[in-house]
Design a protein around this motif. Structure first.
Motif, PDB file in Angstrom:
ATOM      1  N   ILE A 136      -7.844  -2.180  -1.608  1.00  0.00           N
ATOM      2  CA  ILE A 136      -7.148  -1.338  -0.626  1.00  0.00           C
ATOM      3  C   ILE A 136      -6.110  -2.128   0.171  1.00  0.00           C
ATOM      4  CG2 ILE A 136      -7.450   0.058   1.465  1.00  0.00           C
ATOM      5  CD1 ILE A 136     -10.239   0.808   0.388  1.00  0.00           C
ATOM      6  N   THR A 137      -6.463  -3.358   0.562  1.00  0.00           N
ATOM      7  CA  THR A 137      -5.615  -4.108   1.501  1.00  0.00           C
ATOM      8  C   THR A 137      -4.534  -4.967   0.841  1.00  0.00           C
ATOM      9  OG1 THR A 137      -7.239  -5.914   1.566  1.00  0.00           O
ATOM     10  CG2 THR A 137      -7.432  -4.174   3.238  1.00  0.00           C
ATOM     11  N   LEU A 138      -4.810  -5.617  -0.279  1.00  0.00           N
ATOM     12  CA  LEU A 138      -3.837  -6.526  -0.876  1.00  0.00           C
ATOM     13  C   LEU A 138      -2.489  -5.869  -1.196  1.00  0.00           C
ATOM     14  CD1 LEU A 138      -5.880  -8.881  -3.261  1.00  0.00           C
ATOM     15  CD2 LEU A 138      -4.772  -9.440  -1.098  1.00  0.00           C
ATOM     16  N   PRO A 139      -2.476  -4.655  -1.757  1.00  0.00           N
ATOM     17  CA  PRO A 139      -1.178  -4.021  -2.045  1.00  0.00           C
ATOM     18  C   PRO A 139      -0.358  -3.719  -0.789  1.00  0.00           C
ATOM     19  CG  PRO A 139      -2.919  -3.000  -3.340  1.00  0.00           C
ATOM     20  CD  PRO A 139      -3.589  -3.881  -2.330  1.00  0.00           C
ATOM     21  N   LEU A 140      -0.999  -3.708   0.382  1.00  0.00           N
ATOM     22  CA  LEU A 140      -0.275  -3.444   1.627  1.00  0.00           C
ATOM     23  C   LEU A 140       0.547  -4.651   2.064  1.00  0.00           C
ATOM     24  CD1 LEU A 140      -3.088  -1.624   3.668  1.00  0.00           C
ATOM     25  CD2 LEU A 140      -1.227  -0.578   2.345  1.00  0.00           C
ATOM     26  N   PHE A 141       0.146  -5.851   1.626  1.00  0.00           N
ATOM     27  CA  PHE A 141       0.794  -7.077   2.092  1.00  0.00           C
ATOM     28  C   PHE A 141       1.468  -7.885   0.974  1.00  0.00           C
ATOM     29  CE2 PHE A 141      -2.834  -6.123   4.877  1.00  0.00           C
ATOM     30  CZ  PHE A 141      -2.189  -6.037   6.109  1.00  0.00           C
ATOM     31  N   PHE A 142       1.061  -7.649  -0.284  1.00  0.00           N
ATOM     32  CA  PHE A 142       1.601  -8.436  -1.391  1.00  0.00           C
ATOM     33  C   PHE A 142       2.063  -7.524  -2.525  1.00  0.00           C
ATOM     34  CE2 PHE A 142      -1.704 -10.936   0.723  1.00  0.00           C
ATOM     35  CZ  PHE A 142      -1.005 -12.105   1.033  1.00  0.00           C
TER      36      PHE A 142
END
Length: 305
Positions: free
Chosen positions: A241-247
């Motif tokens: 959920i979180t990695l695609p938001l920042f990378f």
């Protein structure tokens, strides 16, 4: 790579897995086939596959983040499980099996075949670097946990260290990686030999995973299994959920971290449980369940990114 090709490759891999399951159910092969094939993979084709990666691809120092991630992800999952099951009203052998099932991932025998088919040698290098960190959990911490939770209260440190240091896939990682960093060039004969030996690894690994599938669940073990599965996949789902938001998900490094963190339980959970008289059946069920769940998550990641 198009989604159609990815679906085809995933479908072929799944078919091979269930072929292994069908062969076991039809009893075409001797009862010891699973163990024999597993040992052949662990001591022959898997080390060759690992060596092939480092013999044919130059390691970049920025990939150390994958090794660090492989260790941290497995260790965090292990600690979460330890905190939750520490005071649980469970048999010691059941707790022990849950702990070793939560510690680390089945990268070499499960992820390698899929990653190689979808992302090629570059993807294989990235997931191998992740697995190097993971191997410290699988062959180190998990083995120590198996001793701690076994009937014997005394830990044989020498035997634990000997088991870790003499484990062929782990040694192959260290040696091949070191030689790669030092810039050592192997003769083409050696490289070709290693590549030839590694060829059956993909098919054999998928077949063995299917051969170890077990769908028999006891009611007494169901609650522990469900709790364990939730703990197992919490870190991976959070990263998903979180990695695609920042990378950027186009990065193979990010893909390797996401894929590595949702891999199934390592097959050594069964081996350690059997050796230390823990709950072998629960280990088998855990591996079966995580294998099915991982196929679903992995297919979503590969198709989406």
């Amino acid at each position: 790579m198009s989604q159609i090709i990815i679906l085809q490759k995933i479908s072929i891999s799944i078919i091979i897995i269930f072929l292994g399951y069908a062969v076991k159910k039809m009893k075409f092969l001797p009862n010891e086939t699973g163990k024999v094939l597993n040992n052949f993979i662990i001591y022959i084709t898997l080390p060759a596959s690992i060596a092939k990666v480092f013999f044919t691809t130059k390691v970049s120092t920025n990939l150390f983040i994958l090794t660090f991630s492989g260790f941290v992800m497995g260790f965090i999952t292990f600690l979460i499980g330890l905190l939750i099951f520490k005071n649980a009203n469970l048999k010691k052998e059941t707790k022990g099996t849950l702990m070793i099932s939560l510690c680390g991932y089945n990268i070499g025998l499960f992820a390698f075949p899929f990653i190689q088919q979808i992302y090629g040698s570059n993807g294989l290098l990235h997931i191998a670097m992740f697995d190097m960190g993971n191997s410290f959990n699988v062959f180190g911490i998990a083995y120590i946990a198996a001793y701690v939770f076994s009937q014997s209260s005394k830990i044989d440190i020498k035997k634990v260290l000997k088991k870790i240091l003499y484990f062929v896939p782990f040694d192959t990682y260290i040696i091949a990686f070191t030689l790669n960093i030092l810039g050592f060039k192997f003769p083409s004969l050696i490289v070709n030999l290693v590549e030839q030996i590694s060829l059956p690894n993909t098919t054999l690994a998928l077949f063995v995973i299917g051969y170890f599938l077990d769908f028999n669940l006891d009611k007494d073990e169901l609650v522990s299994l469900i709790k364990g599965l939730i703990i197992k996949y919490i870190p991976g789902i959070v990263l998903f959920i979180t990695l695609p938001l920042f990378f950027s998900t186009a990065s193979m490094t990010i893909k390797a971290i996401m894929l590595g963190s949702i891999m199934p339980t390592a097959l050594v959970a069964v081996i350690y449980s059997d050796e230390r008289n823990l709950n072998v059946k629960l280990a088998s069920i855990f591996i079966t369940s995580t294998t099915i769940i991982t196929i679903i998550f992995m297919s979503l990641i590969m198709l989406k990114w």
